[in-house]
Write a protein that holds these residues in place. Structure first.
Motif, mmCIF file in Angstrom:
data_model
loop_
_atom_site.group_PDB
_atom_site.id
_atom_site.type_symbol
_atom_site.label_atom_id
_atom_site.label_comp_id
_atom_site.label_asym_id
_atom_site.label_seq_id
_atom_site.Cartn_x
_atom_site.Cartn_y
_atom_site.Cartn_z
ATOM 1 N N LYS A 19 1.178 -0.890 0.033
ATOM 2 C CA LYS A 19 -0.306 -0.112 0.216
ATOM 3 C C LYS A 19 0.804 1.584 -0.657
ATOM 4 O O LYS A 19 0.786 2.152 -0.730
ATOM 5 C CB LYS A 19 -1.403 0.181 1.418
ATOM 6 N N LEU A 20 2.098 1.403 0.313
ATOM 7 C CA LEU A 20 2.940 2.490 0.683
ATOM 8 C C LEU A 20 3.058 2.714 -0.837
ATOM 9 O O LEU A 20 3.820 3.295 -1.007
ATOM 10 C CB LEU A 20 4.184 2.050 2.031
ATOM 11 N N ALA A 21 3.839 1.232 -1.344
ATOM 12 C CA ALA A 21 4.848 1.780 -3.048
ATOM 13 C C ALA A 21 3.150 1.817 -3.662
ATOM 14 O O ALA A 21 3.737 2.945 -3.842
ATOM 15 C CB ALA A 21 4.707 0.095 -2.673
ATOM 16 N N GLU A 22 2.530 1.829 -3.552
ATOM 17 C CA GLU A 22 1.112 2.088 -4.049
ATOM 18 C C GLU A 22 0.843 3.619 -3.662
ATOM 19 O O GLU A 22 0.922 4.489 -5.279
ATOM 20 C CB GLU A 22 -0.079 1.698 -3.927
ATOM 21 N N GLU A 23 1.095 4.440 -3.376
ATOM 22 C CA GLU A 23 0.843 5.644 -2.300
ATOM 23 C C GLU A 23 2.257 6.649 -2.871
ATOM 24 O O GLU A 23 1.929 7.898 -3.364
ATOM 25 C CB GLU A 23 0.784 5.912 -1.320
ATOM 26 N N LEU A 24 3.266 5.904 -3.019
ATOM 27 C CA LEU A 24 4.368 6.548 -3.579
ATOM 28 C C LEU A 24 4.496 6.219 -4.502
ATOM 29 O O LEU A 24 5.441 7.178 -5.309
ATOM 30 C CB LEU A 24 5.937 5.812 -2.473
ATOM 31 N N GLY A 25 3.926 5.946 -5.527
ATOM 32 C CA GLY A 25 4.106 5.190 -7.102
ATOM 33 C C GLY A 25 5.270 4.587 -7.383
ATOM 34 O O GLY A 25 6.358 4.634 -8.272
ATOM 35 N N LEU A 26 5.776 3.858 -6.717
ATOM 36 C CA LEU A 26 6.914 2.845 -6.365
ATOM 37 C C LEU A 26 6.168 1.268 -6.967
ATOM 38 O O LEU A 26 4.908 1.174 -6.621
ATOM 39 C CB LEU A 26 7.460 2.919 -6.183
ATOM 40 N N SER A 27 6.735 0.367 -7.212
ATOM 41 C CA SER A 27 6.169 -1.115 -7.293
ATOM 42 C C SER A 27 7.087 -1.516 -5.941
ATOM 43 O O SER A 27 7.863 -0.935 -5.118
ATOM 44 C CB SER A 27 6.996 -2.364 -8.294
ATOM 45 N N SER A 28 6.342 -2.555 -5.813
ATOM 46 C CA SER A 28 6.547 -3.351 -4.369
ATOM 47 C C SER A 28 7.500 -3.633 -4.177
ATOM 48 O O SER A 28 9.194 -3.312 -3.028
ATOM 49 C CB SER A 28 5.989 -4.672 -4.291
ATOM 50 N N LYS A 29 8.382 -4.432 -5.425
ATOM 51 C CA LYS A 29 10.213 -4.281 -5.182
ATOM 52 C C LYS A 29 10.798 -3.269 -5.252
ATOM 53 O O LYS A 29 12.013 -3.368 -4.498
ATOM 54 C CB LYS A 29 10.400 -5.058 -6.995
ATOM 55 N N ALA A 30 10.145 -2.098 -5.881
ATOM 56 C CA ALA A 30 11.511 -1.039 -5.591
ATOM 57 C C ALA A 30 11.603 -0.387 -4.516
ATOM 58 O O ALA A 30 12.271 0.509 -3.618
ATOM 59 C CB ALA A 30 10.938 0.096 -6.886
ATOM 60 N N LEU A 31 10.270 0.059 -3.211
ATOM 61 C CA LEU A 31 10.473 0.102 -2.024
ATOM 62 C C LEU A 31 10.723 -0.819 -1.901
ATOM 63 O O LEU A 31 11.719 -1.030 -0.636
ATOM 64 C CB LEU A 31 8.911 0.122 -1.862
ATOM 65 N N ASN A 32 10.603 -2.417 -1.506
ATOM 66 C CA ASN A 32 11.350 -3.012 -1.115
ATOM 67 C C ASN A 32 13.013 -3.306 -0.487
ATOM 68 O O ASN A 32 13.076 -2.987 -0.030
ATOM 69 C CB ASN A 32 11.066 -4.871 -1.055
ATOM 70 N N GLU A 33 13.533 -2.854 -1.770
ATOM 71 C CA GLU A 33 15.352 -2.412 -2.393
ATOM 72 C C GLU A 33 14.979 -1.240 -1.676
ATOM 73 O O GLU A 33 16.569 -0.832 -0.896
ATOM 74 C CB GLU A 33 15.045 -2.235 -3.119
#
Length: 64
Positions: A19-33
Motif C-alpha cells: 500500500k505504501l509503495a502504491e501511494e509513493l508511485g513505486l512498485s513493491s519491489k522498488a520499495l523493498n529495495e
C-alpha cells in the motif's frame, strides 16, 4: 538512515509495504529495495513518506 524505525512507522500506521509503495508511485519491489538499503530513498519520496506515515520527527529516521 534508520530503516528499522522507518519500517516501524509503516507497521505503526497499519500500512502494508504494498500500500505504501502504491501511494509513493513505486512498485513493491522498488520499495523493498529502498527498505533493505539496496536502493536510496529520494528527497521527494522521503517527504511523501513523512506525510503519509505522519512522522513527527523525520530527522530521527532520515538523518540517523
Amino acid at each position: 538512515m534508520n530503516l528499522d524505525k522507518l519500517r516501524g512507522k509503516i507497521t505503526e500506521n497499519r500500512m502494508s509495504q504494498a500500500k505504501l509503495a502504491e501511494e509513493l508511485g513505486l512498485s513493491s519491489k522498488a520499495l523493498n529495495e529502498k527498505l533493505t538499503g539496496k536502493s536510496r530513498i529520494t528527497i521527494p519520496e522521503a517527504a511523501l513518506m513523512i506525510k503519509i506515515l505522519k512522522i513527527e520527527h523525520p530527522c530521527e529516521i532520515f538523518f540517523d
